[in-house]
Design a protein around this motif. Structure first.
Motif, mmCIF file in Angstrom:
data_model
loop_
_atom_site.group_PDB
_atom_site.id
_atom_site.type_symbol
_atom_site.label_atom_id
_atom_site.label_comp_id
_atom_site.label_asym_id
_atom_site.label_seq_id
_atom_site.Cartn_x
_atom_site.Cartn_y
_atom_site.Cartn_z
ATOM 1 N N VAL A 78 38.751 51.120 35.529
ATOM 2 C CA VAL A 78 40.199 50.877 35.491
ATOM 3 C C VAL A 78 40.601 50.054 36.720
ATOM 4 N N VAL A 79 40.072 50.437 37.871
ATOM 5 C CA VAL A 79 40.360 49.704 39.114
ATOM 6 C C VAL A 79 39.800 48.284 39.036
ATOM 7 N N ALA A 80 38.614 48.135 38.459
ATOM 8 C CA ALA A 80 38.000 46.804 38.301
ATOM 9 C C ALA A 80 38.851 45.935 37.384
ATOM 10 N N ALA A 81 39.383 46.532 36.319
ATOM 11 C CA ALA A 81 40.261 45.771 35.414
ATOM 12 C C ALA A 81 41.515 45.340 36.155
ATOM 13 N N TRP A 82 42.055 46.224 36.978
ATOM 14 C CA TRP A 82 43.272 45.869 37.703
ATOM 15 C C TRP A 82 43.024 44.773 38.740
ATOM 16 N N LYS A 83 41.800 44.697 39.281
ATOM 17 C CA LYS A 83 41.484 43.601 40.223
ATOM 18 C C LYS A 83 41.672 42.251 39.531
ATOM 19 N N ILE A 84 41.306 42.182 38.259
ATOM 20 C CA ILE A 84 41.540 40.952 37.494
ATOM 21 C C ILE A 84 43.039 40.691 37.438
ATOM 22 N N GLY A 85 43.803 41.737 37.153
ATOM 23 C CA GLY A 85 45.258 41.608 37.075
ATOM 24 C C GLY A 85 45.878 41.134 38.378
ATOM 25 N N GLN A 86 45.384 41.644 39.489
ATOM 26 C CA GLN A 86 45.915 41.205 40.788
ATOM 27 C C GLN A 86 45.673 39.710 40.995
ATOM 28 N N ARG A 87 44.489 39.233 40.604
ATOM 29 C CA ARG A 87 44.170 37.804 40.764
ATOM 30 C C ARG A 87 45.044 36.957 39.833
ATOM 31 N N LEU A 88 45.285 37.468 38.631
ATOM 32 C CA LEU A 88 46.165 36.753 37.700
ATOM 33 C C LEU A 88 47.583 36.681 38.263
ATOM 34 N N TRP A 89 48.047 37.790 38.822
ATOM 35 C CA TRP A 89 49.410 37.863 39.351
ATOM 36 C C TRP A 89 49.616 36.859 40.486
ATOM 37 N N THR A 90 48.605 36.715 41.357
ATOM 38 C CA THR A 90 48.725 35.800 42.497
ATOM 39 C C THR A 90 48.263 34.384 42.153
ATOM 40 N N ARG A 91 47.887 34.172 40.897
ATOM 41 C CA ARG A 91 47.410 32.870 40.409
ATOM 42 C C ARG A 91 46.201 32.362 41.209
ATOM 43 N N ASP A 92 45.346 33.299 41.593
ATOM 44 C CA ASP A 92 44.102 32.951 42.284
ATOM 45 C C ASP A 92 43.045 32.741 41.195
ATOM 46 N N TYR A 93 43.100 31.556 40.582
ATOM 47 C CA TYR A 93 42.339 31.268 39.370
ATOM 48 C C TYR A 93 40.835 31.492 39.519
ATOM 49 N N ALA A 94 40.267 31.013 40.602
ATOM 50 C CA ALA A 94 38.822 31.168 40.796
ATOM 51 C C ALA A 94 38.448 32.636 40.975
ATOM 52 N N ALA A 95 39.300 33.404 41.656
ATOM 53 C CA ALA A 95 39.003 34.813 41.920
ATOM 54 C C ALA A 95 39.053 35.662 40.652
ATOM 55 N N VAL A 96 39.736 35.194 39.612
ATOM 56 C CA VAL A 96 39.759 35.932 38.344
ATOM 57 C C VAL A 96 38.337 36.013 37.797
ATOM 58 N N HIS A 97 37.638 34.884 37.785
ATOM 59 C CA HIS A 97 36.262 34.864 37.291
ATOM 60 C C HIS A 97 35.360 35.743 38.157
ATOM 61 N N GLU A 98 35.594 35.689 39.465
ATOM 62 C CA GLU A 98 34.820 36.505 40.395
ATOM 63 C C GLU A 98 35.031 37.993 40.099
ATOM 64 N N ALA A 99 36.282 38.382 39.847
ATOM 65 C CA ALA A 99 36.593 39.786 39.540
ATOM 66 C C ALA A 99 35.934 40.216 38.225
ATOM 67 N N ILE A 100 35.877 39.305 37.268
ATOM 68 C CA ILE A 100 35.222 39.617 35.989
ATOM 69 C C ILE A 100 33.732 39.866 36.204
ATOM 70 N N ARG A 101 33.095 38.999 36.988
ATOM 71 C CA ARG A 101 31.638 39.088 37.180
ATOM 72 C C ARG A 101 31.221 40.200 38.138
ATOM 73 N N SER A 102 32.146 40.678 38.965
ATOM 74 C CA SER A 102 31.755 41.610 40.032
ATOM 75 C C SER A 102 31.668 43.067 39.590
ATOM 76 N N PHE A 103 31.842 43.341 38.310
ATOM 77 C CA PHE A 103 31.772 44.732 37.853
ATOM 78 C C PHE A 103 30.832 44.823 36.657
ATOM 79 N N ASP A 104 30.112 45.929 36.572
ATOM 80 C CA ASP A 104 29.196 46.163 35.458
ATOM 81 C C ASP A 104 29.975 46.927 34.376
ATOM 82 N N TRP A 105 30.567 46.171 33.445
ATOM 83 C CA TRP A 105 31.449 46.738 32.432
ATOM 84 C C TRP A 105 30.688 47.609 31.440
#
Length: 199
Positions: A78-105
């Protein structure tokens, strides 16, 4: 709690419907199970990701605020999913991909994450298309969350042109399809004119 509508939507890859399904199920659960904590079994990670999939960041923010802190502490996904949301909210486009890859879903969540990643890449590509006439290969790779070779290959397939010497890409704008609206009065005048010429 009957999660079959959600299970069916996930199985049929109807990802665009999942946020609404989860919202409805949550309201139903809150009404039916009043006073009984249902949050422990609730698929919050999927619910958050479904809001991201349909580009509803505000809905995801409200959901995040409603999640009990005990759930956030016990469910790292849940926290990992929200990290994606935080990057989306701040429009940190590159970090969205990083947040997706940084967790073992988990296996249940992974297909939705992959589908979101794909749709997000397409959204960013459209953004690049509208914002740039030329852009560096390195920046393109950052935005698209790919390595430079994959990013270059991706945009070349869309008709962009690469200059290896300057390491720049020339953006190929997509032709805008304009719909011609027919004015009935002009059509009437044209008909009368053609009729007049023929007689």
């Amino acid at each position: 709690m009957d999660f079959s509508p959600l299970t069916d939507a996930l199985a049929s890859k109807s990802y665009g419907k999942i946020a609404d399904i989860c919202d409805e199920l949550m309201l139903k659960a809150a009404a039916e199970l009043e006073g009984t904590p249902f949050e422990e079994e609730w698929p919050f990670a999927i619910h958050l990701l479904a809001h991201f999939y349909v580009n509803d960041i505000n809905g995801a923010r409200f959901l995040w605020k409603s999640i009990p802190s005990a759930v956030k502490e016990r469910q790292p996904e849940v926290v990992a999913a929200w990290k994606i949301g935080q990057r989306l909210w701040t429009r940190d486009y590159a970090a969205v991909h990083e947040a997706i890859r940084s967790f073992d879903w988990t296996p249940q969540t992974q297909p939705l994450v992959a589908a979101f990643s794909e749709v997000y890449t397409k959204r960013i590509f459209q953004l690049l298309l509208s914002a740039y006439s030329t852009i560096g290969i390195q920046d393109t790779a950052l935005f698209l969350g790919m390595n430079e070779d994959d990013a270059t290959s991706y945009v070349l397939q869309q008709g962009w042109v690469a200059d290896p010497a300057s390491r720049m890409l020339t953006v190929k704008k997509q032709p805008v399809a304009t719909e011609q609206k027919l004015d009935p009065s002009k059509l009437q005048r044209l008909t009368e004119y053609v009729f007049h010429l023929e007689h």
